[in-house]
Design an enzyme around this catalytic site. Structure first.
Site, PDB file in Angstrom:
ATOM      1  CD  GLU A 151      -3.257   0.595   1.991  1.00 48.78           C
ATOM      2  OE1 GLU A 151      -3.525  -0.604   2.233  1.00 48.78           O
ATOM      3  OE2 GLU A 151      -3.919   1.534   2.469  1.00 48.78           O
ATOM      4  CD  GLU A 182      -2.516   1.138  -4.502  1.00 48.69           C
ATOM      5  OE1 GLU A 182      -2.516   0.480  -3.437  1.00 48.69           O
ATOM      6  OE2 GLU A 182      -3.498   1.190  -5.257  1.00 48.69           O
ATOM      7  CB  CYS A 242      -7.540  -3.524   5.038  1.00 50.42           C
ATOM      8  SG  CYS A 242      -7.188  -2.034   5.890  1.00 50.42           S
ATOM      9  CB  SER A 254      -5.225   0.893  -1.454  1.00 53.47           C
ATOM     10  OG  SER A 254      -4.325  -0.181  -1.597  1.00 53.47           O
ATOM     11  CE  LYS A 280     -11.340  -8.291   6.845  1.00 53.71           C
ATOM     12  NZ  LYS A 280     -10.514  -7.830   5.726  1.00 53.71           N
ATOM     13  CD  GLU A 339     -11.880  -8.986   2.369  1.00 50.08           C
ATOM     14  OE1 GLU A 339     -11.524  -7.835   2.150  1.00 50.08           O
ATOM     15  OE2 GLU A 339     -11.420  -9.672   3.309  1.00 50.08           O
ATOM     16  CD  GLU A 374     -14.054  -9.388  -6.515  1.00 50.07           C
ATOM     17  OE1 GLU A 374     -14.911 -10.252  -6.798  1.00 50.07           O
ATOM     18  OE2 GLU A 374     -14.334  -8.193  -6.343  1.00 50.07           O
ATOM     19  CB  CYS A 386     -10.723  -4.713  13.297  1.00 50.31           C
ATOM     20  SG  CYS A 386     -10.207  -4.212  11.659  1.00 50.31           S
TER      21      CYS A 386
END
Ligand code: FES
Length: 583
Positions: A277, A280, A297, A317, A356, A359, A364, A501
């Site tokens: 990250e 980037e 994230c 990102s 999550k 996710e 993908e 989190c």
């Protein structure tokens, strides 16, 4: 200022907004069901009622205190009215307490015990039973709803989504979604905050524990488990520890007892995320494009951006989250290194987060039909498994996670608290931009728990402007300001859940409030203090992965296995990935 009398005791007023605050500060525990200190006042359950001389019975939560008031909290009338209010709630509430997942930490059940309700005078009408919605990662059972409205308010006020609202009137009133859609068909981002705040079992996480047992008992599978940073400072609460006490060593031992072949630390992948990250970010600064860069994230935030602010997707990102980077490492790199086929490895994540689960099920993150992460369990679900297995958690020895993905720096650990990702990235970006070694890695300026924070870092090379938000309503505010050109940032960290989190929807339900979250956050910062290495760029095992496999941060290999893309989407749970745990 001023004084009032509570049960004959003189109490000084100190700016409290409600009689409830005054009474609680006086050490009296008034029952509440629809009050939450972080939400607007609803005033529906009437359990907080008190008697005020000259005014009669009032709800303390929405009565402002006045000097000279004479307040009683425990009169015969109040006891009778409170019991009746509870009995009426119970008369329209499903009573299958023994098989309810909230049994033991249900506020309604606790109050029924506290007020000695043994017989129910009002019969239950079973003809009005409503269908249970199991379409999503949550189970929504309207038959257990007490109309406190906490889910309505947290989803609308804190997350700015508004999936739920009240419908109909009188005895027919219910909390529901628009047009009574199933949750899977709404704009829900799966943050799970509604389930975390629900005082009963009306909204709970759909358990996937049996799938975990099946994998652990399957001899053809090698089960590998990863544990997210925020779990170490919360799971102990399920077994009597204080919030914020890190029990990572015991947690690793528990997972091995359950049958894990290897236990890896998601914080290792967080260190990897920092390298990718930051690379980037520095590239974007150099080119002066796609700024600010948003962190990516948090999967609830990603889905929120995909649904509501697709024009900002190029700003996110492209890094996969640490959970998915770990999945990729295990299925693509570790499988080969250990001579196994990816399909023979079964990757379970232990996460503080319900999103999550969504996710991990995204298309993908599946290669040739093999998911990078096979199953996500929340902290709550893991605690349930530990109890089922009869493991005495408090007596477990402390053991470390396994290499090669078990070593984590302090930067990787603080990913679990709001501001942590920004601070971890700064620990590398500062060194890269100034070409000098950072002596003190702690950027305390980005820490804190206010919902929206900003900070400017002055460097010889220019000024870096950082924004940190948690709670999606705060994300919405910052996005609207960016869109209107009112603010400018280089880097913005977004976490959907309050506190990051540590306040995730899958964390233990122990009357989660700001205080508990801050104690969990303090536990993560303490882990950073006692950890030998504080910067992700000094994680030798991460550097070895680059030397052995990925080449360097931002390389084509790193992009293939550690990055992703986003897309504008509607509410597409059913068509956007694997279905999970369909009941
Ligand atoms: Fe005051 Fe519900 S807590 S009315």
């Amino acid at each position: 200022m001023g004084w009032l009398l509570v049960n004959g005791q003189s109490i000084a007023l100190n700016g409290e907004k409600s009689l409830l605050d005054v009474v609680q500060n006086a050490g009296i525990d008034l029952p509440t069901l629809c009050y939450h200190p972080e939400l607007t006042i609803h005033g529906a359950c009437r359990l907080c009622m008190v008697e005020v001389k000259g005014r009669g019975v009032v709800a303390a939560c929405h009565t402002p205190p006045e000097s000279g008031m004479v307040v009683n909290t425990n009169t015969a009338l109040l006891r009778r009215l409170r019991k009746m209010a509870l009995e009426l709630l119970l008369s329209s509430h499903d009573r299958e307490c023994t098989s309810c997942s909230r049994s033991g930490n249900c506020t309604l059940q606790g109050l029924a015990h506290r007020f000695g309700i043994r017989d129910l005078r009002f019969s239950q009408d079973d003809t009005d039973r409503l269908p249970i919605d199991r379409s999503s990662i949550l189970v929504r059972d309207p038959n257990k709803c007490i109309l406190c409205g906490e889910c309505v308010r947290i989803c609308g006020e804190v997350q700015s989504i508004g999936v739920y609202d009240f419908a109909h009137r009188g005895a027919k009133m219910q909390v529901t979604t628009a047009f009574h859609q199933e949750l899977a068909d709404t704009n829900c981002v799966h943050c799970g905050q509604c389930a975390a705040i629900c005082p009963t079992g009306a909204l709970v996480i759909k358990p996937q524990i049996q799938e975990a047992w099946n994998a652990l008992m399957d001899e053809s599978k090698t089960v590998i488990i990863q544990v997210a940073p925020a779990v170490r400072v919360s799971i102990g609460e399920e077994f009597g520890a204080e919030p914020g006490q890190s029990t990572m060593g015991k947690l690793i031992s528990a997972l091995r007892s359950l049958g894990a072949s290897k236990v890896f630390d998601t914080g290792f992948a967080a260190d990897l995320t920092v390298l990718e990250e930051t690379e980037e970010f520095l590239g974007r600064i150099q080119k002066g494009e796609k700024l600010p860069q948003f962190t990516s994230c948090c999967p609830a935030w990603v889905k929120y951006a995909e649904q509501f602010y697709p024009e900002f997707l190029p700003h996110l990102s492209t890094c996969r989250s640490p959970q998915q980077m770990m999945g990729s490492l295990v299925k693509r790199y570790y499988a080969k290194a250990s001579g196994k086929r990816p399909e023979d490895l079964y990757m379970i994540s232990i996460m503080p987060c319900t999103a999550k689960k969504f996710e991990a099920a995204r298309d993908e993150f599946t290669t040739l039909g093999i998911p990078d992460v096979d199953l996500v369990l929340t902290t709550q679900e893991l605690a349930q498994m530990i109890r089922e297995a009869g493991i005495d958690y408090t007596s477990l020895p402390e053991t470390p996670p396994d290499r090669p993905f078990g070593f984590v720096t302090g930067a990787g650990v603080i990913f679990g608290v709001t501001g942590g990702v920004s601070e971890a990235v700064l620990r590398l970006a500062h060194e890269r931009l100034t070409d000098t070694e950072l002596k003190n890695a702690a950027f305390t300026e980005v820490r804190g728990y206010s919902g929206m924070r900003s900070w400017e870092l002055e460097l010889d090379q220019g000024t870096l402007r950082l924004g940190v938000v948690h709670g999606l309503a705060n994300a919405k505010a910052i996005l609207d300001d960016l869109r209107a050109g009112k603010v400018y940032f280089d880097l913005v960290e977004v976490m959907a859940c309050p506190g990051g989190c540590i306040g995730g929807g899958g964390q233990p339900i122990t009357n989660v409030n700001g205080q508990v979250r801050q104690e969990r956050g303090a536990g993560l910062y303490q882990d950073d203090v006692v950890t030998a290495v504080h910067k992700s760029q000094q994680n030798r095992d991460v550097l070895n992965i680059y030397a052995d496999w990925l080449d360097k941060p931002g390389s084509p290999m790193a992009h293939e296995f550690l990055h992703t893309t986003y897309r504008k989407r509607g509410a597409q749970w059913k068509t956007s990935g694997r279905a999970i745990g369909k009941a």
